[in-house]
Design an enzyme around this catalytic site. Structure first.
Site, PDB file in Angstrom:
ATOM      1  N   ARG A 172       0.823  -1.228   0.000  1.00 24.24           N
ATOM      2  CA  ARG A 172       0.000   0.000   0.000  1.00 24.24           C
ATOM      3  C   ARG A 172       0.847   1.264   0.000  1.00 24.24           C
ATOM      4  NH1 ARG A 172      -2.022   0.600   6.173  1.00 24.24           N
ATOM      5  NH2 ARG A 172      -0.316  -0.477   7.182  1.00 24.24           N
ATOM      6  N   GLY A 220      -4.873  -1.775   0.029  1.00 24.55           N
ATOM      7  CA  GLY A 220      -3.916  -0.782  -0.453  1.00 24.55           C
ATOM      8  C   GLY A 220      -4.000   0.563   0.251  1.00 24.55           C
ATOM      9  N   ASP A 241      10.524  -7.441   8.331  1.00 24.00           N
ATOM     10  CA  ASP A 241      10.167  -6.501   7.258  1.00 24.00           C
ATOM     11  C   ASP A 241       9.947  -5.099   7.810  1.00 24.00           C
ATOM     12  OD1 ASP A 241       7.910  -8.126   8.321  1.00 24.00           O
ATOM     13  OD2 ASP A 241       6.686  -6.642   7.294  1.00 24.00           O
ATOM     14  N   ASN A 242       9.940  -4.961   9.127  1.00 23.37           N
ATOM     15  CA  ASN A 242       9.811  -3.633   9.734  1.00 23.37           C
ATOM     16  C   ASN A 242      11.133  -3.161  10.324  1.00 23.37           C
ATOM     17  OD1 ASN A 242       7.121  -3.554   9.038  1.00 23.37           O
ATOM     18  ND2 ASN A 242       6.404  -4.299  11.024  1.00 23.37           N
TER      19      ASN A 242
HETATM   20  P1  AMP Z   1       2.636  -3.719   8.204  1.00 25.83           P
HETATM   21  O1  AMP Z   1       1.837  -4.504   9.182  1.00 25.83           O
HETATM   22  O2  AMP Z   1       2.072  -2.351   7.932  1.00 25.83           O
HETATM   23  O3  AMP Z   1       4.090  -3.687   8.509  1.00 25.83           O
HETATM   24  O4  AMP Z   1       2.466  -4.487   6.814  1.00 25.83           O
HETATM   25  C1  AMP Z   1       2.872  -5.812   6.580  1.00 25.83           C
HETATM   26  C2  AMP Z   1       2.641  -6.143   5.126  1.00 25.83           C
HETATM   27  O5  AMP Z   1       1.252  -6.064   4.821  1.00 25.83           O
HETATM   28  C3  AMP Z   1       3.321  -5.227   4.136  1.00 25.83           C
HETATM   29  O6  AMP Z   1       3.640  -5.976   3.009  1.00 25.83           O
HETATM   30  C4  AMP Z   1       2.264  -4.217   3.833  1.00 25.83           C
HETATM   31  O7  AMP Z   1       2.443  -3.563   2.600  1.00 25.83           O
HETATM   32  C5  AMP Z   1       1.031  -5.082   3.819  1.00 25.83           C
HETATM   33  N1  AMP Z   1      -0.186  -4.346   4.152  1.00 25.83           N
HETATM   34  C6  AMP Z   1      -0.541  -3.835   5.359  1.00 25.83           C
HETATM   35  N2  AMP Z   1      -1.740  -3.223   5.284  1.00 25.83           N
HETATM   36  C7  AMP Z   1      -2.140  -3.324   3.996  1.00 25.83           C
HETATM   37  C8  AMP Z   1      -3.286  -2.901   3.274  1.00 25.83           C
HETATM   38  N3  AMP Z   1      -4.280  -2.244   3.863  1.00 25.83           N
HETATM   39  N4  AMP Z   1      -3.340  -3.187   1.967  1.00 25.83           N
HETATM   40  C9  AMP Z   1      -2.379  -3.869   1.344  1.00 25.83           C
HETATM   41  N5  AMP Z   1      -1.283  -4.316   1.963  1.00 25.83           N
HETATM   42  C10 AMP Z   1      -1.149  -4.047   3.267  1.00 25.83           C
HETATM   43 MG    MG Z   2       5.636  -3.090   7.596  1.00 23.09          MG
END
Ligand code: AMP
Ligand code: MG
Length: 485
Positions: A93, A126, A252-253
């Protein structure tokens, strides 16, 4: 032409093999408006503070207008999430727009988070909601004000795009700045896919763009890993010394360049509770505050594993072993600073351990306790004991601290002044962020802007801001922060 429109872009990541990304355009938000922008982040791009009045800021951040020269793309990466390997993640996203180099020669990645679907969106939509975009904005800018390594936030744009989470929420975007968007997971994906040529290309790119000092080392890849270990040790020391709980330390963070990265259900501690779990979905406390050091070490081991095609295992092990002592030394250094100790003496480590134990037993506010020590003349320190539930323990610790201060050469006034410059009076507490978010969801951005303004000078007492310096009422502590964002 505005300074904003004239920014000159590059996207050197887009010159890598297309296996690393997918080029695509943002999906615009509907009826966008500026929620907040950061003057100090704008300054990183040599943009004047009045850029906030430029309508192009909103249209570009809302994905309605392409920034001239930008080359948007979604990056591909993987990562270990809560200990399990997820073989494919990627920007689901967010889009990397490219880099801008400022007059000081620093290169800043611009990344638009919440920019719509990408090939890596998996089950997601997204989008990013206003709530989480504001939370990331506030945390980035607050950590920067505390001098803690972090990605930065240029602006948040709110909209009438509806986004479904537990409730229907407002869609938003956040324009993030970072020296780099490379994550540990960028290396893991090509290691587990056994695409070692791509792995090497990525490591070469990282060396050239972000770790140029390692290129002269006889073993550049080993030097790269050592630098990541050192930076991560410094980062985690800061988190532990300032009570920052990240909440989702998946690989990944984790930023390769050592900044705080990807803010989710984070929290700054209120009371000093070492086992605090800020992420409501973290049932087993994998990412509890007092596990962050071990988890960073675990994540660095995951990165080392991914680098085994480039560096001998034995060497990676040796470098990995540097993390714990480096982190500990850095933490002690920061804590000595917070206690106003300039020189290093035997017993200082115990003084810090005992201080934290006292705070824990007394459930004392982590930040205001430091501030109280900063504001109290040495000869009156015993009065501080009244703040603590463990009165006897506090008296004992304070008398040891008093004795220790006698070995300092600077004056007591100088000690207090130096302590006030490292012990914040204003803290980004979850309940304060939540108040600002609730107003922003009704298009009232004044509380958010006021909070940001005050937090941008966290060490300096400001007029009419006593409400932002007060500790939260008991009912407002340990706020339930959902992982959804
Ligand atoms: P995060 O939890 O934000 O670190 O995201 C972990 C993974 O999920 C990453 O690949 C993000 O791009 C994906 N992701 C999180 N929220 C969304 C969303 N609303 N739409 C698409 N991908 C997401
Ligand atoms: Mg992330």
């Amino acid at each position: 032409m505005s300074a904003w429109a004239a920014l000159s872009f590059d996207n050197h990541f887009a010159r890598l093999d297309p296996a690393f990304y997918t080029r695509l355009e943002p999906t615009p938000l509907s009826e966008p408006r500026l929620a907040i922008a950061s003057a100090s982040a704008l300054a990183l791009l040599d943009l004047p503070a009045n850029t906030v009045d430029d309508p192009a800021l909103v249209t570009v951040c809302a994905g309605q207008q392409r920034w001239a020269g930008s080359d948007p793309l979604a990056m591909l990466y993987a990562g270990h999430q809560f200990g399990g390997y997820n073989p494919q993640l990627g920007d689901g996203r967010g889009l990397l727009l490219g880099q801008v180099r400022n007059r000081r020669g620093e290169s800043w990645d611009l990344h638009l988070k919440g920019a719509g679907l990408t090939p890596y969106s998996r089950m997601g939509d997204g989008r990013a909601v206003l709530r989480s975009s504001i939370r990331e904005f506030l945390a980035s800018e607050y950590l920067a004000a505390l001098n803690i390594p972090t990605t930065r936030a240029l602006a948040v744009v709110s909209s009438n795009t509806r986004v479904q989470r537990e409730h229907l929420e407002r869609g938003a975007t956040l324009m993030r700045l970072a020296p780099s968007h490379l994550r540990f997971g960028h290396f893991e994906i090509f290691y587990y896919r056994q695409q070692f040529d791509l792995l090497r290309q990525l490591a070469d790119y990282a060396l050239q763009q972000h770790f140029a000092d390692c290129l002269t080392d006889p073993q550049p890849y080993a030097a790269l890993y050592r630098s990541v270990v050192e930076r991560t040790a410094g980062l985690i020391a800061h988190w532990q010394a300032y009570g920052f709980c990240h909440g989702v330390m998946n690989t990944d963070n984790m930023a390769l360049c050592g900044q705080t990265f990807d803010f989710g259900p984070y929290a700054f501690l209120d009371d000093y509770e070492p086992g605090y779990i800020c992420n409501a979905s973290d049932d087993h406390g994998r990412y509890a505050f007092n596990r962050q050091v071990d988890i960073a070490q675990w994540n660095l081991a995951a990165l080392a594993q991914a680098l085994t095609p480039l560096v001998a295992v034995e060497q990676l092990r040796e470098i990995h072993a540097l993390f714990a002592p480096l982190q500990q030394a850095h933490f002690q250094h920061l804590m000595r600073q917070r206690l106003g100790l300039t020189c290093e003496r035997d017993g200082d480590d115990t003084l810090v351990v005992d201080w934290l134990a006292l705070l824990t037993r007394s459930r004392a506010d982590f930040h205001l306790s430091h501030r109280r020590l900063s504001d109290t003349p040495c000869e009156q320190l015993q009065q501080v004991a009244d703040d603590f539930a463990d009165l006897v323990g506090a008296r004992t610790w304070l008398s040891t601290y008093h004795a220790r201060l006698q070995h300092e050469t600077r004056s007591d006034a100088e000690r207090q002044q130096a302590m006030r410059a490292v012990n914040p009076l204003y803290v980004l507490r979850n309940h304060l962020a939540q108040e600002a978010i609730t107003a922003a969801e009704h298009d009232d951005f004044a509380p958010l802007r006021r909070l940001h303004e005050v937090l941008s000078q966290p060490f300096t007492a400001q007029t009419n801001c006593a409400d932002l310096a007060a500790p939260p009422a008991e009912a407002l502590k340990r706020m339930h922060i959902s992982c959804s964002s």
